[in-house]
Design a protein around this motif. Structure first.
Motif, PDB file in Angstrom:
ATOM      1  N   PHE A   1       0.830  -1.203   0.000  1.00  0.00           N
ATOM      2  CA  PHE A   1       0.000   0.000   0.000  1.00  0.00           C
ATOM      3  C   PHE A   1       0.867   1.257   0.000  1.00  0.00           C
ATOM      4  CE2 PHE A   1      -2.148   3.507   2.024  1.00  0.00           C
ATOM      5  CZ  PHE A   1      -3.373   3.518   1.392  1.00  0.00           C
ATOM      6  N   SER A   2       1.893   1.303   0.842  1.00  0.00           N
ATOM      7  CA  SER A   2       2.703   2.514   0.933  1.00  0.00           C
ATOM      8  C   SER A   2       3.451   2.781  -0.375  1.00  0.00           C
ATOM      9  CB  SER A   2       3.664   2.454   2.119  1.00  0.00           C
ATOM     10  OG  SER A   2       4.559   1.387   1.994  1.00  0.00           O
ATOM     11  N   ARG A   3       3.903   1.741  -1.052  1.00  0.00           N
ATOM     12  CA  ARG A   3       4.564   1.930  -2.355  1.00  0.00           C
ATOM     13  C   ARG A   3       3.579   2.486  -3.384  1.00  0.00           C
ATOM     14  NH1 ARG A   3       7.115  -3.212  -1.398  1.00  0.00           N
ATOM     15  NH2 ARG A   3       5.605  -4.134  -2.803  1.00  0.00           N
ATOM     16  N   GLN A   4       2.351   1.950  -3.399  1.00  0.00           N
ATOM     17  CA  GLN A   4       1.342   2.430  -4.346  1.00  0.00           C
ATOM     18  C   GLN A   4       0.919   3.856  -4.011  1.00  0.00           C
ATOM     19  OE1 GLN A   4      -1.519  -0.687  -3.717  1.00  0.00           O
ATOM     20  NE2 GLN A   4      -0.817  -1.863  -5.485  1.00  0.00           N
ATOM     21  N   TYR A   5       0.799   4.159  -2.718  1.00  0.00           N
ATOM     22  CA  TYR A   5       0.355   5.484  -2.271  1.00  0.00           C
ATOM     23  C   TYR A   5       1.359   6.560  -2.684  1.00  0.00           C
ATOM     24  CZ  TYR A   5      -1.433   9.090   0.869  1.00  0.00           C
ATOM     25  OH  TYR A   5      -1.951  10.254   1.378  1.00  0.00           O
ATOM     26  N   LYS A   6       2.650   6.257  -2.584  1.00  0.00           N
ATOM     27  CA  LYS A   6       3.699   7.232  -2.930  1.00  0.00           C
ATOM     28  C   LYS A   6       3.631   7.633  -4.399  1.00  0.00           C
ATOM     29  CE  LYS A   6       7.104   5.205  -0.177  1.00  0.00           C
ATOM     30  NZ  LYS A   6       8.441   4.695  -0.056  1.00  0.00           N
ATOM     31  N   LYS A   7       3.147   6.748  -5.258  1.00  0.00           N
ATOM     32  CA  LYS A   7       3.105   7.013  -6.692  1.00  0.00           C
ATOM     33  C   LYS A   7       1.899   7.850  -7.113  1.00  0.00           C
ATOM     34  CE  LYS A   7       5.496   2.729  -7.797  1.00  0.00           C
ATOM     35  NZ  LYS A   7       5.370   1.404  -8.397  1.00  0.00           N
ATOM     36  N   LEU A   8       0.945   8.054  -6.217  1.00  0.00           N
ATOM     37  CA  LEU A   8      -0.273   8.785  -6.567  1.00  0.00           C
ATOM     38  C   LEU A   8      -0.014  10.285  -6.649  1.00  0.00           C
ATOM     39  CD1 LEU A   8      -2.817   7.006  -4.197  1.00  0.00           C
ATOM     40  CD2 LEU A   8      -2.527   6.623  -6.640  1.00  0.00           C
ATOM     41  N   HIS A   9      -0.780  10.968  -7.484  1.00  0.00           N
ATOM     42  CA  HIS A   9      -0.732  12.427  -7.528  1.00  0.00           C
ATOM     43  C   HIS A   9      -1.319  12.985  -6.235  1.00  0.00           C
ATOM     44  CE1 HIS A   9       0.586  12.784 -11.656  1.00  0.00           C
ATOM     45  NE2 HIS A   9      -0.274  11.813 -11.983  1.00  0.00           N
ATOM     46  N   ASP A  10      -0.951  14.199  -5.887  1.00  0.00           N
ATOM     47  CA  ASP A  10      -1.374  14.790  -4.619  1.00  0.00           C
ATOM     48  C   ASP A  10      -2.892  14.882  -4.483  1.00  0.00           C
ATOM     49  OD1 ASP A  10       1.244  15.078  -3.894  1.00  0.00           O
ATOM     50  OD2 ASP A  10       1.378  17.199  -4.427  1.00  0.00           O
TER      51      ASP A  10
END
Length: 92
Positions: free
Chosen positions: A11-20
């Motif tokens: 989840f944290s890896r996917q979350y970091k890639k999201l736009h703000d």
């Protein structure tokens, strides 16, 4: 009383890639899940332990996958992403 929230590494890896702006919508969705973990839809079969909460951001459908441990009042955030390939990626 809301549940405590923990993130898995996936989840944290996917979350970091999201736009703000998408990440802000994810934060709102996580807050809703923490308040009421039963808000999501429980899956069947291979993913029977998983709940999925669906929400829209930037005109696209996103899915928030999580598991719940009622004994210690914890919500584990498993995955976040658009619907495309969401379940396939979770099984790997």
């Amino acid at each position: 009383m809301s549940y405590e929230v923990r993130q898995t590494r996936r989840f944290s890896r996917q979350y970091k890639k999201l736009h703000d702006n998408v990440a802000a919508d994810v934060d709102v969705a996580v807050g809703a899940v923490a308040e009421n973990p039963a808000i999501g839809e429980r899956k069947k079969g291979d993913l029977a332990a998983l709940f999925v909460f669906k929400f829209r951001s930037q005109g696209q459908l996103y899915l928030l996958g999580y598991t719940v441990d009622d004994d210690v009042r914890l919500v584990y955030l498993e995955a976040i992403g658009p619907h495309e390939n969401f379940y396939r990626d979770l099984k790997h």
